[in-house]
Design a protein around this motif. Structure first.
Motif, PDB file in Angstrom:
ATOM      1  N   LEU A 108       0.803  -1.218   0.000  1.00 34.87           N
ATOM      2  CA  LEU A 108       0.000   0.000   0.000  1.00 34.87           C
ATOM      3  C   LEU A 108       0.840   1.274   0.000  1.00 34.87           C
ATOM      4  O   LEU A 108       0.467   2.262  -0.638  1.00 34.87           O
ATOM      5  N   GLU A 111       2.093   2.751  -3.274  1.00 36.52           N
ATOM      6  CA  GLU A 111       1.067   3.184  -4.224  1.00 36.52           C
ATOM      7  C   GLU A 111       0.232   4.354  -3.723  1.00 36.52           C
ATOM      8  O   GLU A 111      -0.533   4.935  -4.495  1.00 36.52           O
ATOM      9  N   HIS A 112       0.347   4.683  -2.449  1.00 37.75           N
ATOM     10  CA  HIS A 112      -0.434   5.807  -1.934  1.00 37.75           C
ATOM     11  C   HIS A 112       0.482   6.776  -1.199  1.00 37.75           C
ATOM     12  O   HIS A 112       1.244   6.372  -0.313  1.00 37.75           O
ATOM     13  N   GLN A 114      -0.025   8.879   1.108  1.00 37.51           N
ATOM     14  CA  GLN A 114      -0.314   9.184   2.514  1.00 37.51           C
ATOM     15  C   GLN A 114      -0.217   7.948   3.412  1.00 37.51           C
ATOM     16  O   GLN A 114      -0.742   7.932   4.520  1.00 37.51           O
ATOM     17  N   LYS A 174     -10.417   9.209   2.367  1.00 40.36           N
ATOM     18  CA  LYS A 174      -9.789   8.986   1.056  1.00 40.36           C
ATOM     19  C   LYS A 174      -8.726   7.887   1.151  1.00 40.36           C
ATOM     20  O   LYS A 174      -8.611   7.049   0.252  1.00 40.36           O
ATOM     21  N   ILE A 175      -7.955   7.914   2.250  1.00 46.10           N
ATOM     22  CA  ILE A 175      -6.938   6.867   2.421  1.00 46.10           C
ATOM     23  C   ILE A 175      -7.609   5.511   2.627  1.00 46.10           C
ATOM     24  O   ILE A 175      -7.201   4.503   2.029  1.00 46.10           O
ATOM     25  N   PHE A 178      -8.875   3.825  -0.499  1.00 45.45           N
ATOM     26  CA  PHE A 178      -7.800   3.118  -1.203  1.00 45.45           C
ATOM     27  C   PHE A 178      -7.471   1.789  -0.505  1.00 45.45           C
ATOM     28  O   PHE A 178      -7.337   0.746  -1.161  1.00 45.45           O
ATOM     29  N   ASN A 182      -8.237  -2.131  -1.991  1.00 48.30           N
ATOM     30  CA  ASN A 182      -7.139  -3.058  -2.212  1.00 48.30           C
ATOM     31  C   ASN A 182      -7.250  -4.292  -1.318  1.00 48.30           C
ATOM     32  O   ASN A 182      -6.255  -4.992  -1.085  1.00 48.30           O
ATOM     33  N   TYR A 203      -1.350  11.501   7.286  1.00 50.91           N
ATOM     34  CA  TYR A 203      -0.860  10.155   6.989  1.00 50.91           C
ATOM     35  C   TYR A 203      -1.538   9.148   7.917  1.00 50.91           C
ATOM     36  O   TYR A 203      -1.845   9.458   9.076  1.00 50.91           O
TER      37      TYR A 203
END
Length: 468
Positions: A108, A111-112, A114, A174-175, A178, A182, A203
């Motif tokens: 993760l 790819e992100h 945060q 938003k985090i 994601f 996944n 974060y």
């Protein structure tokens, strides 16, 4: 340069090496050892632990430097270091959680932007002179986020403004959107696992408890019992299935703490199994609705996903729409998600309020009898009566006294006042009625009077709430 020994229990872990202040030496030196216990300090020849950041149940975290990067990039070095005497199965679970965090960060984090990125994951074997065997240590190295956790901010400044809370809520959703898309569930959202970078970016940290919903064997969604009290919803605490809405519940619990400046035990009523946070904050109607939907005890009734929560936060009041004269025949109608209309006023807790009114009136009658008997019908006794009555109401409001406490306090007060009347038949007391029956009668009349007022207030309150 200062290096910190990572051997658990080292009595003098701080080591100072002046020669490492030279960048050329720092890049080329083969190894440095702890001057107290002999533990290698340059991990896998690359990472240098500079200082201890903190310790937890399963390990320790150090601020480190990567000497294989031009600027000696800062990083966080986490060491698997379970506390206490764990059994073999418990130790295996703890190690699996540590490896799971590395796996989650690798998948993760890269790819992100945060989620901290994973730099390394390795095992280190070090000879132990006392046991003549090798000690095994496990490390992961991750991106360093230069900032403070929300827990640190909360302890420093207290409650957040609504705009600050909404910003945190939207960024975390938003985090989580994601993470959930996944195939993972974080399962440990809380103040200490959300960090704000110095540049303001939010974060999400600590993926040690993450659940791979699509990978786990057996019951894919079953919980392992890892959770943080005050944040985890009922299904997680019971060891049952976990869902994306499990993370939403924990995030909402985090947000209401920020909004109110209170700890979870002050906001959650275990007796009714509900959150009573709106008594300590005045949020907008929309934010209150969204947080309440995320905090529902039944996961099937919560907002089902981070995307749904984001959509609910962005919802606007319905407005009159003028239909076009000739709508395209092929266009499908867009149906807004149903939003249950909620009164601008919070629901009136009738049973609880009537019980409190009866107690207040009963106590008020007893206090009045006692004050008049001692001080007479003067403005001084009236002032004392108002002060004591105010203290009683405030104590109920703050839940210092509640439920069975009300009955016990009323009985004790009645016994004291009645007994005092039997012993001291002062003229004022005789006029009021010094027997237990007369005292009880006057107190009950006072209680019923206040209950009548409370019922009238409830009727007016309902009428206003319907209009609004």
């Amino acid at each position: 340069m200062q290096l910190h020994c990572t051997r658990p229990g080292c009595s003098r872990p701080t080591n100072v090496f002046p020669d490492l202040d030279d960048a050329a030496t720092l890049k080329t030196v083969q190894q440095k050892f702890c001057t107290n216990c002999g533990m290698p300090l340059i991990l896998v020849g690359r990472y240098l632990p500079v200082r201890l950041l903190g310790r937890g149940g399963f390990g320790a975290a150090f601020l480190g430097r990567d000497r294989y990067t031009p600027g000696f990039r800062p990083c966080v070095i986490k060491q698997f270091q379970p506390s206490g005497n764990l059994s073999a199965p418990q130790l295996k679970i703890a190690q699996d959680l540590f490896e799971r965090e590395a796996e989650a960060l690798e998948q993760l984090g890269r790819e992100h932007p945060q989620i901290p990125d994973l730099f390394a994951f390795f095992e280190l074997s070090v000879a132990n002179a006392s046991t003549q065997q090798d000690d095994k240590f496990f490390y992961l190295v991750q991106e360093f986020i230069d900032g403070q956790t929300l827990e640190e901010e909360f302890l420093r400044q207290g409650k957040f403004s609504e705009s600050e809370v909404v910003k945190v809520l939207k960024e975390c959703l938003k985090i989580l959107k994601f993470v959930h898309e996944n195939g993972s569930i974080h399962r440990d959202i809380k103040l200490s696992n959300i960090m704000r970078h110095r540049n303001g970016r939010i974060y999400l940290l600590d993926f040690g408890a993450v659940k791979y919903a699509t990978k786990a064997a057996g019951n894919a969604n079953s919980s392992t019992g890892i959770y943080s009290i005050g944040y985890a919803p009922p299904e997680q605490m019971a060891g049952g299935q976990v869902y994306p809405s499990t993370d939403l519940y924990a995030l909402a619990a985090t947000c209401v703490m920020l909004l109110t400046g209170k700890q979870h035990n002050e906001l959650f009523d275990a007796y009714s199994n509900t959150w009573k946070w709106q008594a300590f904050a005045t949020p907008s109607r929309l934010l209150a609705q969204v947080l309440d939907q995320m905090l529902l005890a039944n996961p099937s009734q919560r907002l089902p996903s981070a995307q749904a929560a984001l959509a609910a936060l962005s919802a606007k009041p319905a407005a009159a729409v003028v239909a076009p004269s000739a709508p395209p025949p092929a266009a499908a109608p867009v149906v807004a998600p149903p939003v249950r209309r909620k009164s601008a006023l919070p629901p009136f807790p009738l049973v609880e309020s009537l019980g409190g009114a009866l107690f207040t009136g009963f106590e008020g009658g007893l206090i009045a009898i006692a004050l008049v008997s001692l001080l007479g019908t003067t403005w001084i006794s009236g002032g004392f009566w108002l002060i004591l009555l105010g203290i009683l109401v405030l104590a109920q409001r703050l839940r210092v006294i509640e439920k069975i406490d009300l009955v016990i306090l009323a009985a004790v007060t009645f016994g004291i006042v009645g007994f005092f009347g039997q012993l001291h038949r002062a003229s004022a007391f005789v006029a009021l009625g010094s027997s237990f029956i007369n005292v009880l009668f006057l107190a009950i009349v006072g209680g019923l009077a206040v209950v009548t007022i409370a019922i009238l207030f409830n009727l007016i309150y309902k009428l206003i709430s319907r209009i609004l």
